[in-house]
Design a protein around this motif. Structure first.
Motif, PDB file in Angstrom:
ATOM      1  N   ASN A  56      -3.221   1.492   1.635  1.00 13.99           N
ATOM      2  CA  ASN A  56      -2.960   2.864   1.168  1.00 13.99           C
ATOM      3  C   ASN A  56      -1.469   3.152   1.087  1.00 13.99           C
ATOM      4  OD1 ASN A  56      -5.597   3.709   0.714  1.00 13.99           O
ATOM      5  ND2 ASN A  56      -5.890   4.338   2.844  1.00 13.99           N
ATOM      6  N   LYS A  57      -0.687   2.622   2.023  1.00 13.33           N
ATOM      7  CA  LYS A  57       0.764   2.818   1.975  1.00 13.33           C
ATOM      8  C   LYS A  57       1.359   2.146   0.749  1.00 13.33           C
ATOM      9  CE  LYS A  57       1.539   3.400   6.915  1.00 13.33           C
ATOM     10  NZ  LYS A  57       2.128   2.847   8.140  1.00 13.33           N
ATOM     11  N   VAL A  58       0.895   0.942   0.448  1.00 13.29           N
ATOM     12  CA  VAL A  58       1.379   0.235  -0.744  1.00 13.29           C
ATOM     13  C   VAL A  58       0.991   1.015  -1.996  1.00 13.29           C
ATOM     14  CG1 VAL A  58       1.096  -1.845  -2.129  1.00 13.29           C
ATOM     15  CG2 VAL A  58       1.402  -2.027   0.345  1.00 13.29           C
ATOM     16  N   LYS A  59      -0.255   1.478  -2.042  1.00 12.84           N
ATOM     17  CA  LYS A  59      -0.718   2.249  -3.197  1.00 12.84           C
ATOM     18  C   LYS A  59       0.124   3.501  -3.379  1.00 12.84           C
ATOM     19  CE  LYS A  59      -3.908   5.320  -3.388  1.00 12.84           C
ATOM     20  NZ  LYS A  59      -5.055   6.091  -3.025  1.00 12.84           N
ATOM     21  N   ASP A  60       0.412   4.201  -2.280  1.00 13.16           N
ATOM     22  CA  ASP A  60       1.212   5.416  -2.350  1.00 13.16           C
ATOM     23  C   ASP A  60       2.626   5.127  -2.851  1.00 13.16           C
ATOM     24  OD1 ASP A  60      -0.922   6.908  -1.436  1.00 13.16           O
ATOM     25  OD2 ASP A  60      -0.167   7.081   0.630  1.00 13.16           O
ATOM     26  N   LYS A  61       3.208   4.018  -2.427  1.00 15.59           N
ATOM     27  CA  LYS A  61       4.549   3.661  -2.902  1.00 15.59           C
ATOM     28  C   LYS A  61       4.532   3.330  -4.391  1.00 15.59           C
ATOM     29  CE  LYS A  61       6.660   2.203   1.362  1.00 15.59           C
ATOM     30  NZ  LYS A  61       7.420   1.200   2.086  1.00 15.59           N
ATOM     31  N   LEU A  62       3.490   2.652  -4.831  1.00 17.29           N
ATOM     32  CA  LEU A  62       3.400   2.273  -6.239  1.00 17.29           C
ATOM     33  C   LEU A  62       3.138   3.469  -7.139  1.00 17.29           C
ATOM     34  CD1 LEU A  62       1.360  -1.046  -6.008  1.00 17.29           C
ATOM     35  CD2 LEU A  62       3.798  -0.797  -6.507  1.00 17.29           C
ATOM     36  N   THR A  63       2.416   4.463  -6.637  1.00 12.23           N
ATOM     37  CA  THR A  63       2.098   5.642  -7.445  1.00 12.23           C
ATOM     38  C   THR A  63       3.085   6.780  -7.241  1.00 12.23           C
ATOM     39  OG1 THR A  63       0.585   6.500  -5.752  1.00 12.23           O
ATOM     40  CG2 THR A  63      -0.384   5.113  -7.484  1.00 12.23           C
ATOM     41  N   GLY A  64       4.037   6.582  -6.327  1.00 11.79           N
ATOM     42  CA  GLY A  64       5.066   7.582  -6.094  1.00 11.79           C
ATOM     43  C   GLY A  64       4.615   8.734  -5.224  1.00 11.79           C
ATOM     44  N   ASN A  65       3.586   8.534  -4.468  1.00  5.68           N
ATOM     45  CA  ASN A  65       3.089   9.617  -3.574  1.00  5.68           C
ATOM     46  C   ASN A  65       3.688   9.521  -2.201  1.00  5.68           C
ATOM     47  OD1 ASN A  65       1.460  10.729  -5.538  1.00  5.68           O
ATOM     48  ND2 ASN A  65      -0.276   9.451  -4.980  1.00  5.68           N
TER      49      ASN A  65
END
Length: 65
Positions: A56-65
């Motif tokens: 989830n942290k990686v996803k958030d970094k990739l999506t800018g969240n």
């Protein structure tokens, strides 16, 4: 990992330790084994939740969240 999951996993781990200790005291190998199994189950769940958190942290970094 949610707080509920952490509490549930910790409770399972502590319950497993109690079962293992009771098995040691009474000489009940089955109870001791169940306790060890509960502890392993808790550790696996903690590991899965840690992987989910990292993803989830990686996803958030990739999506800018």
């Amino acid at each position: 990992m949610g707080l509920d999951d952490k509490i549930s996993n910790k409770a399972e781990d502590l319950g497993g330790k109690a079962k293992e200790a009771a098995g040691n005291v009474t000489g009940d190998d089955q109870l001791k084994g169940e306790g060890k199994g509960d502890q392993i189950s808790s550790a696996v769940k903690d590991g899965v939740e840690s992987v989910k958190d990292a993803a989830n942290k990686v996803k958030d970094k990739l999506t800018g969240n």
